[in-house]
Scaffold this motif. Structure first.
Motif, PDB file in Angstrom:
ATOM      1  N   ARG C   6       0.849  -1.202   0.000  1.00 38.15           N
ATOM      2  CA  ARG C   6       0.000   0.000   0.000  1.00 38.15           C
ATOM      3  C   ARG C   6       0.883   1.251   0.000  1.00 38.15           C
ATOM      4  O   ARG C   6       1.829   1.352   0.783  1.00 38.15           O
ATOM      5  CB  ARG C   6      -0.916   0.020   1.233  1.00 38.15           C
ATOM      6  N   VAL C   7       0.549   2.171  -0.893  1.00 34.64           N
ATOM      7  CA  VAL C   7       1.373   3.373  -1.058  1.00 34.64           C
ATOM      8  C   VAL C   7       0.497   4.621  -0.961  1.00 34.64           C
ATOM      9  O   VAL C   7      -0.549   4.698  -1.604  1.00 34.64           O
ATOM     10  CB  VAL C   7       2.058   3.383  -2.442  1.00 34.64           C
ATOM     11  N   LEU C   8       0.926   5.577  -0.167  1.00 41.55           N
ATOM     12  CA  LEU C   8       0.262   6.876  -0.153  1.00 41.55           C
ATOM     13  C   LEU C   8       0.991   7.780  -1.143  1.00 41.55           C
ATOM     14  O   LEU C   8       2.199   7.978  -1.008  1.00 41.55           O
ATOM     15  CB  LEU C   8       0.318   7.491   1.249  1.00 41.55           C
ATOM     16  N   VAL C   9       0.290   8.274  -2.146  1.00 41.77           N
ATOM     17  CA  VAL C   9       0.899   9.219  -3.086  1.00 41.77           C
ATOM     18  C   VAL C   9       0.353  10.603  -2.758  1.00 41.77           C
ATOM     19  O   VAL C   9      -0.857  10.825  -2.797  1.00 41.77           O
ATOM     20  CB  VAL C   9       0.590   8.841  -4.550  1.00 41.77           C
ATOM     21  N   ALA C  10       1.261  11.506  -2.400  1.00 39.78           N
ATOM     22  CA  ALA C  10       0.808  12.797  -1.893  1.00 39.78           C
ATOM     23  C   ALA C  10       1.546  13.949  -2.554  1.00 39.78           C
ATOM     24  O   ALA C  10       2.699  13.825  -2.943  1.00 39.78           O
ATOM     25  CB  ALA C  10       1.016  12.853  -0.379  1.00 39.78           C
ATOM     26  N   LYS C  11       0.861  15.078  -2.673  1.00 35.26           N
ATOM     27  CA  LYS C  11       1.470  16.313  -3.171  1.00 35.26           C
ATOM     28  C   LYS C  11       1.516  17.308  -2.024  1.00 35.26           C
ATOM     29  O   LYS C  11       0.531  17.984  -1.767  1.00 35.26           O
ATOM     30  CB  LYS C  11       0.633  16.890  -4.310  1.00 35.26           C
ATOM     31  N   PRO C  12       2.636  17.388  -1.317  1.00 33.47           N
ATOM     32  CA  PRO C  12       2.735  18.418  -0.284  1.00 33.47           C
ATOM     33  C   PRO C  12       2.960  19.781  -0.926  1.00 33.47           C
ATOM     34  O   PRO C  12       3.419  19.864  -2.069  1.00 33.47           O
ATOM     35  CB  PRO C  12       3.954  17.988   0.528  1.00 33.47           C
ATOM     36  N   GLY C  13       2.642  20.806  -0.193  1.00 33.26           N
ATOM     37  CA  GLY C  13       2.893  22.152  -0.707  1.00 33.26           C
ATOM     38  C   GLY C  13       1.802  22.615  -1.646  1.00 33.26           C
ATOM     39  O   GLY C  13       0.735  22.019  -1.738  1.00 33.26           O
TER      40      GLY C  13
END
Lengths: 372, 555, 133
Positions: C6-13
């Motif tokens: 399981r992978v969390l793909v995130a765009k911070p900022g």
């Protein structure tokens, strides 16, 4: 954190990591989950389990996000299980429901978990059923399960949730037919989302008409037993089945609506059909009111218990069948099956005797295992 | 025997010869495709001209349907505007960079704002952390804008501002700075990007939901048509759609579909099409497939002219002609062997010029690594100057017209774009198509297909999946001092202490009242800006009134 | 039963360029992983919270704005504060080579710059999971 660090105490203390890991163990059917689940058993049964289902594009995630917000405003701790299908080709999945709910990510009173169906037939039932029990025992007041209503999953949700909200939207064209097909078996509360779009009124009218027709025809619907239980209750304390002049009232037991449009049946009762615009939050408070009124009606009539009984009986049956299937998938079983198949082909025994022999053998193994 | 018959016969003979030849020596690939994965034939001939009518479909420069260009002398009159997008750190630093660029011979400014500015947050907002001054200059209030343009006479330069959701606020600041310089609004030249629809699908710096956003945009149209008549009120952008991974045809189609939505909105708001349409401008990408890109620009002009004439009944030639800015494709720049990017940019520059652009930004070779240094910016600008002064490409108009290949590809892109536009019409227009996620899905599918082609090696990217070398770390990259965030925060604190806060409250209250009703918001925003209300304060008033957009994610 | 990654793909900022993040999300899915996508404009706090609730094996973040030196380490720091030590954290985007050692020291296991094949990222994840597969 090691799997072995997951304990009932940690889950019950509101440790999100422990609950999250336990749900992972549930998903991969890790046998070590059982001890923890058993230890949690005593603490369950308090949460109100709400299913949200409907066709793709109905805005279910946004709706769920707003429901969470509203319930938080009422001081309730809320858990969400958002289910998306796994790819049948690769087994992978993109779970995107969470995007809509990320504003709650840092709220300690909210837990959100995305589950993929992982190719199980009716896959929601086992993993989600167990996950709901975990979150219930972890002390969440409401557990919301959100699923796309295609194929098997909306039937599963019916078996897990106390209250099912069936969401539809205008502009789906032929999809309304799909909703119609299963509508009576599924919903306790009906929601027409995106009600600011053209055609919303028509969808509301159609759903009401379907509900009225079902009630008039005495069709077996999901809500019939509740209505019957309530009539019986009223009969018992001598009060006449009073009309509810105020649709949407949250007063206990007021969960039903007078149908305005069925000619000749001014007092016909049907479940509520709520219009919402999830994007703006319009109608959300009313929807939560109706969901809670349904819960109250379930409790007041004692039907909450009978529904859970029926659900659990179904789940036990499923669980048992699953055990039998796993039993049959063992190597020794496969050998025995092949052996039996040969005997049938050689005309030594007939097909039905073979089945009987198989059942006997399995019962004996079971007994041997349980008495050992 | 007609000409075509003889060509047909010749082609048959040629094909037979080719069949024999490739039986022995197969061609490099089974199927040849353009940069956007459209099939490319071995040979184009006069037979591919069938069905095209020169006067109807191609015509003359400066004349409907503008396939060959929007002016009748094009670059023989004057070159395109060489406009380098720049801005970083503080207003002081950016002001220095602008003066440098003007000294180097750029002919227009192009302001890059940092992300907090683009999303309407002040530099001291929690979400601004780590972002202040990073991808552009940080502007919090009129005070910063005064520094940004200090010593630059605003009646002498044309300024393009890449600003969308809070475009009204930045335009108001620009007008206010000009006034302080003694320049009246009617003397101002420039462009605001102001294209919110592509933010929803490709660029991500949205604030408000579509309907109040469209209102802000039409308010600007209405205000500028009276007060700032030479200002380009919108730059309808395909650039970012292409960067997000679309094909060339999709770039044309989705951009023009967005354009249609803006024109529709403005007409609905009661404006006359010929009052505002002449100030609409466009912004496209220039990729590596030279011929396809040239065809794309030509097709875009033709599609827009037809839309404006046939759908909207526009009469002014300025309403019918699609003027556009071009930027070379950032997504084609590689971090590997960055010097190769100079060559890519040169090809892309040529595409833009052969395609008849009105202005051009050339990317710098190091932009896949960081913000460009002055040295690399200079090379990028010199690339344009070499194409302009040395290549000969600007000496005649639309030199690729009549190429069997380019004309046939122009027709193809037009057809594909029109088919997409019809689909979007069927969904209820661009706003609805975006709300439904249709446009996003199409772009993402193309982006994913491209990536897979690169990874399978089917598409070669030099230095990335072929001709790789071992290389050390690039040196001398530009860095933005992280202290910028603190400096801006200190400036804000000082500003809030010394400005007339009562005036700020008053103008913000008036803005709130205006937003609740249907007044044109531009004058109210201008009042707030002049009172030194900050960008964040102004946007917060509008956020409270309009709500915030929730991204529609399609995966 | 093989463990699903399981992978969390995130765009911070604040940057809105999610082409890369979305392409990665799809590629990971096609490699049989479950990808939880968080959308744009995520704070480090939101990312860490989501990672914990979703019990992911991997946190994959992408930044193109240059804010990586601030935001990536903040995520690993918060994970540490929560006592999470078994998640693989990787980053990608327009990131100068000079910044990579610092990011690695801060707990970012790998940094993928533009042009990195998705296959490399998939392989890296499979080889470097901190939890046993």
């Amino acid at each position: 954190m090691d799997d072995s660090a997951v304990s009932a105490e940690r889950v019950r203390s509101g440790d999100a990591r422990a609950a999250a890991r336990l749900i992972s163990m549930i998903e991969r059917e890790d046998p070590s989950r059982l001890a923890v689940l058993k230890a949690l058993h005593a603490y369950g049964g308090k949460a109100h389990v709400v299913g949200i289902t409907g066709p793709p594009g109905a805005g279910k995630s946004t709706l769920t996000d707003k429901l969470v917000g509203d319930l938080r405003g009422r001081g309730r701790r809320v858990a969400v299980i958002a289910v998306d299908p796994s790819s049948p080709f690769t087994g992978g999945a993109i779970l995107g429901d969470r995007i809509r709910m990320q504003r709650h990510a840092t709220d300690d009173g909210v837990y959100i978990r995305s589950l993929a169906t992982r190719g199980h037939l009716g896959g929601l039932s086992r993993a989600a059923g167990e996950a709901v029990r975990v979150l219930d025992a972890a002390g969440y007041d409401d557990v919301i399960i959100e699923t796309v209503g295609v194929g098997q999953s909306e039937v599963d949700i019916v078996r897990i949730a106390d209250t099912v909200v069936l969401v539809s939207v205008p502009g789906l064209g032929d999809d309304i037919q799909a909703i119609k097909a299963g509508v009576m078996e599924i919903g306790d509360v009906f929601c027409v989302n995106k009600a600011d779009k053209d055609g919303a009124e028509r969808v509301v009218r159609e759903i009401r008409a379907m509900l009225e027709t079902a009630v008039l025809n005495g069709a077996a619907t999901r809500f019939t037993p509740l209505f019957e239980a309530r009539s019986a209750l009223r009969g018992a304390d001598g009060s006449a089945p009073a009309a509810t002049p105020n649709p949407g009232s949250t007063e206990q037991g007021a969960f039903h609506h007078i149908a305005a449009q069925a000619p000749g049946h001014p007092n016909l009762e049907i479940p509520p059909v709520v219009t919402t615009v999830a994007e703006t939050g319009e109608g959300i408070a009313r929807l939560v009111d109706e969901i809670k009124a349904h819960e109250a009606a379930l409790a007041a009539t004692g039907f909450l218990r009978s529904r859970r009984e029926a659900n659990l009986a179904w789940e036990l049956g499923r669980g048992a069948a699953q055990r039998v299937l796993s039993e049959l998938e063992r190597d020794e079983s496969r050998e025995a099956l092949t052996e039996l198949a040969r005997s049938v082909l050689d005309r030594d025994i007939d097909y039905y005797d073979a089945l009987d022999a198989l059942e006997d053998a399995m019962t004996r193994t079971r007994r041997a295992v349980t008495t050992a | 025997m007609s000409d075509n018959d003889s060509v047909k016969k010749g082609l048959e003979a040629y094909d037979a010869g080719v069949a024999k030849a490739i039986a022995k020596f197969p061609e490099r690939k089974k199927a040849f495709v353009t940069g956007s994965k459209s099939p490319v034939k071995r040979l184009y001939t006069p037979l591919d001209d069938a069905g095209r009518d020169y006067a109807r479909d191609v015509g003359f420069p400066g004349e409907y349907p503008y396939t060959r260009g929007v002016q009748n002398t094009m670059y023989r009159g004057r070159f395109w505007t060489m406009r380098q997008y720049a801005g970083f750190s503080t207003a002081e630093e950016s002001n220095k960079r602008y003066k440098f660029l003007l000294e180097q011979g750029t002919t227009g400014l192009s302001v890059a704002f940092d992300l907090p500015t683009q999303i309407g947050y002040d530099s001291d907002h929690a979400l601004s952390q780590g972002e202040v001054g990073k991808v552009g200059v940080a502007i919090d209030s009129l005070a910063d804008m005064e520094i940004l343009f200090d010593g630059i006479p605003l009646d002498k330069v044309s300024t393009s501002m890449t600003i969308n959701a809070p475009a009204s606020v930045l335009l108001a600041m620009y007008i206010a700075v000009a006034e302080k310089q003694g320049v009246t609004p009617d003397k101002l030249n420039g462009t605001i990007q102001n294209d919110i629809l592509k933010e929803y699908v490709a660029r991500g710096t949205y604030i408000f939901p579509p309907s109040p956003s469209m209102r802000l945009i039409t308010d600007i149209f209405a205000y500028c048509s009276k007060e700032v008549p030479a200002w380009n009120t919108i730059s309808i952008s395909g650039y970012h759609i292409r960067e997000a991974g679309s094909t060339a045809s999709q770039e044309v189609a989705f951009t023009i579909a967005d354009g249609i939505a803006y024109v529709d909105a403005a007409i609905k708001a009661g404006l006359d099409v010929d009052d505002f349409a002449p100030r609409l401008s466009f912004f496209f990408n220039a990729h590596n497939d030279l011929f396809e890109e040239v065809a794309k620009f030509r097709a875009a002009r033709r599609v827009w002219a037809k839309v404006m004439k046939e759908r909207f009944g526009a009469k002014s030639p300025k309403s019918l002609s699609l003027r556009f800015h071009t930027q070379t494709a950032g997504s084609t720049l590689t971090a590997q062997q960055p010097d190769n990017n100079i060559v890519r940019v040169a090809i892309q520059t040529l595409a833009a010029v052969l395609g008849g652009t009105q202005s051009l930004h050339t990317n710098s070779k190091d932009e896949a690594l960081a913000l460009p240094t002055e040295d690399s910016v200079r090379i990028a600008l010199r690339t344009q100057q070499i194409v302009a002064y040395e290549s000969g490409a600007a000496e005649t108009i639309d030199p690729l017209a009549g190429s069997y290949y380019v004309e046939s590809m122009t027709d193809r892109i037009q057809k594909e774009a029109e088919a997409y536009i019809a689909t979007i019409d069927g969904l209820g227009g661009a706003v609805k198509a975006i709300e439904k996620g249709y446009v996003q899905q199409e772009i993402q599918d193309a982006a994913y297909a491209y990536q897979m082609d690169v990874e399978s090696g089917e598409r070669v990217v030099v230095g990335v999946n072929k001709f790789q070398i071992e290389e050390g770390s690039p040196k001398g990259l530009l860095r933005v001092d992280p202290i910028v965030g603190e400096m801006q925060a200190a400036k804000l604190k000082e500003l809030r202490a010394k400005r007339d806060n009562e005036a700020v409250e008053k103008t913000l209250a008036a803005l709130k009242a205006g937003a609740e009703g249907d007044a044109n918001l531009m004058p109210l925003i201008l009042d707030a800006v002049k009172a030194y209300a900050t960008l964040g304060e102004i946007c917060d008033v509008l956020r409270a009134e309009f709500g915030e957009y929730q991204q529609k994610v399609i995966l | 039963m093989e463990r699903t990654i399981r992978v969390l793909v995130a765009k911070p900022g604040l940057d809105g360029h999610d082409r890369g993040a979305k392409v990665i999300a799809r590629a990971l899915r096609d490699a049989g992983m479950e990808v939880i996508y968080t959308g744009l404009r995520q704070t480090p706090e939101q990312i860490v919270s989501a990672a914990v609730q979703e019990d992911v094996d991997v946190v994959a973040m992408s930044i193109l704005s240059g804010a990586h030196n601030h935001l990536f380490p903040r995520v690993t720091e918060l994970l540490k504060e929560k006592g999470v030590d078994d998640m693989l954290v990787i980053g990608g985007g327009v990131i100068p080579d000079d910044d990579i050692p610092g990011l690695k020291a801060a707990g970012i296991a790998a940094v993928f710059t533009p042009g990195s094949p998705t296959g490399d990222i998939i392989e890296f994840i499979k080889k470097n999971l901190k939890r046993k597969a």
